[in-house]
Design an enzyme around this catalytic site. Structure first.
Site, PDB file in Angstrom:
ATOM      1  NE  ARG A 285      57.594  30.943  89.430  1.00 42.27           N
ATOM      2  CZ  ARG A 285      58.237  29.814  89.181  1.00 42.27           C
ATOM      3  NH1 ARG A 285      57.745  28.664  89.618  1.00 42.27           N
ATOM      4  NH2 ARG A 285      59.356  29.806  88.497  1.00 42.27           N
TER       5      ARG A 285
ATOM      6  CG  ASP B 109      56.558  26.271  83.149  1.00 41.72           C
ATOM      7  OD1 ASP B 109      57.516  25.524  82.907  1.00 41.72           O
ATOM      8  OD2 ASP B 109      56.095  26.438  84.288  1.00 41.72           O
TER       9      ASP B 109
HETATM   10  O1  MRU Z   1      60.380  27.203  88.137  1.00 43.88           O
HETATM   11  P1  MRU Z   1      59.598  25.919  88.241  1.00 43.88           P
HETATM   12  O2  MRU Z   1      60.258  24.913  89.099  1.00 43.88           O
HETATM   13  O3  MRU Z   1      58.160  26.171  88.606  1.00 43.88           O
HETATM   14  O4  MRU Z   1      59.612  25.369  86.750  1.00 43.88           O
HETATM   15  C1  MRU Z   1      58.876  24.200  86.482  1.00 43.88           C
HETATM   16  C2  MRU Z   1      59.049  23.680  85.113  1.00 43.88           C
HETATM   17  O5  MRU Z   1      59.674  24.287  84.271  1.00 43.88           O
HETATM   18  C3  MRU Z   1      58.343  22.418  84.793  1.00 43.88           C
HETATM   19  O6  MRU Z   1      59.041  21.710  83.822  1.00 43.88           O
HETATM   20  C4  MRU Z   1      56.957  22.750  84.245  1.00 43.88           C
HETATM   21  O7  MRU Z   1      56.245  23.565  85.135  1.00 43.88           O
HETATM   22  C5  MRU Z   1      56.174  21.551  83.945  1.00 43.88           C
HETATM   23  S1  MRU Z   1      55.542  20.854  85.422  1.00 43.88           S
HETATM   24  C6  MRU Z   1      54.519  19.574  85.149  1.00 43.88           C
END
Ligand code: MRU
Length: 336
Positions: A76, A225
């Site tokens: 990712r 992220d």
């Molecule tokens: O695609 P995801 O579910 O991994 O996206 C997660 C998010 O956008 C969260 O808000 C982010 O990782 C913060 S987690 C503490």
């Protein structure tokens, strides 16, 4: 490594046993484990599984470990915690590789993965304490996606703050965005909050503007992220829209993120790679096709909120108030 399969929640609590790094990589790609800090920790353990299999097969770590690290890192692209955790593991490997056997190196890597996980737990608690101070009277708050226990190793980032403020009597209720296309809000955040007895009001993503306009929320708090040096914040698609709406309605827009989510190598949000996921996630709702055949879909998993829309960023070492650049530069010295 044992992971709860987040794609099955909240209806089924099913666990995945990861016996090799390939299964960990697959779990990250499929979002069985997701959320920036959680995928960082999972990838670190994935590297440990990889190292063990190399040692058991009598191969050389020097050759194989960098390849395994690259494979895990490619799962990712947006959450920088993944890159950070792998880099941290590889640094430990580099430091020790000349004077240790491969079996010893494998044990050293395992100890580092455990530290990454344990530290995230401490960091979650500190962020919760700092962030709860932002709420000094009963507040209705809105959150997006899932930045809770499932997205981290312990209590979460934004959700950790909300839970702490709730315990202090300063959260009235939490408006939870459903978070299309994969419903991390309704499936995961609503699940986590309701299990703790916190009042949840679920809304679809397109209701947020009206909820704000009608005075139902007084603050927004989300996770992140990746945060660049200027304070731009990448987070789940839809976050940017919420930030603009918050500004229009004069509502503070908070971000909670550990230092491992800051990318000190990038100056601005435009430099953040944005993951695009399969079109099927948009064509379908809960696995059922809802769109006609023969069309296209666009499915960016994240967006970038410009720093100018962010009121404050909660970290484990304190709350940074806008403007951010000088404060973020100072944070760099705390990153391991
Ligand atoms: O695609 P995801 O579910 O991994 O996206 C997660 C998010 O956008 C969260 O808000 C982010 O990782 C913060 S987690 C503490």
């Amino acid at each position: 490594m044992r992971l709860i399969d987040q794609t099955q929640l909240p209806l089924t609590e099913q666990y995945i046993e990861c016996d090799d790094y390939q299964r960990v990589a697959e779990a990250i790609r499929r979002l069985e484990v997701r959320g920036a800090p959680a995928i960082g920790a999972a990838a670190a353990y994935g590297l440990v599984l990889g190292a063990r299999s190399v040692v058991m097969a009598g191969q050389k770590l020097d050759q194989r470990l960098p390849e395994i690290a690259a494979e895990l890192k490619a799962t990712r692209p947006t959450a920088v915690n993944l890159d950070w955790a792998i880099r941290r593991m590889m640094k430990v490997f580099e430091t020790n590789r000349h004077n240790r056997t491969d079996a010893e190196l494998s044990a050293i890597l395992e100890a580092e993965a455990v530290s990454i996980a344990m530290e995230d737990s401490t960091v979650n608690n500190k962020m919760a304490e700092w962030g709860a101070v932002l709420f000094d009277k009963p507040t209705s708050v809105l959150t997006h996606c899932n930045a809770g226990a499932l997205a981290t190793v312990a209590t979460g980032t934004a959700l950790g703050v909300i839970c702490q403020a709730w315990r202090e009597g300063h959260i009235k209720e939490v408006f939870v965005d459903e978070t299309r296309p994969l419903l991390q809000g309704s499936r995961l955040t609503a699940f986590e909050l309701s299990r703790q007895g916190i009042s949840v009001i679920l809304i679809t993503d397109n209701m947020a503007a009206w909820v704000m306009k009608t005075g139902r929320v007084q603050a927004v708090i989300v996770g992140a992220d990746r945060i660049t040096l200027n304070g731009d914040v990448a987070n789940k698609i839809g976050t940017y829209g919420l930030a603009i709406l918050s500004r229009t309605h004069n509502i503070p827009f908070y971000v909670a993120a550990p230092i491992s989510t800051f990318d000190f190598s990038l100056i601005k949000g435009e430099d953040i790679p944005i993951e695009e996921r399969p079109q099927d996630e948009v064509f379908n709702f809960a696995g059922v096709r809802t769109a006609p055949l023969g069309i296209q879909a666009f499915n960016p998993a994240f967006d970038v909120t410009p720093a100018e829309y962010v009121t404050a960023i909660v970290t484990e070492v304190g709350v940074l108030w806008a403007p951010f650049p000088d404060k973020i530069k100072l944070l760099a010295k705390y990153q391991i």
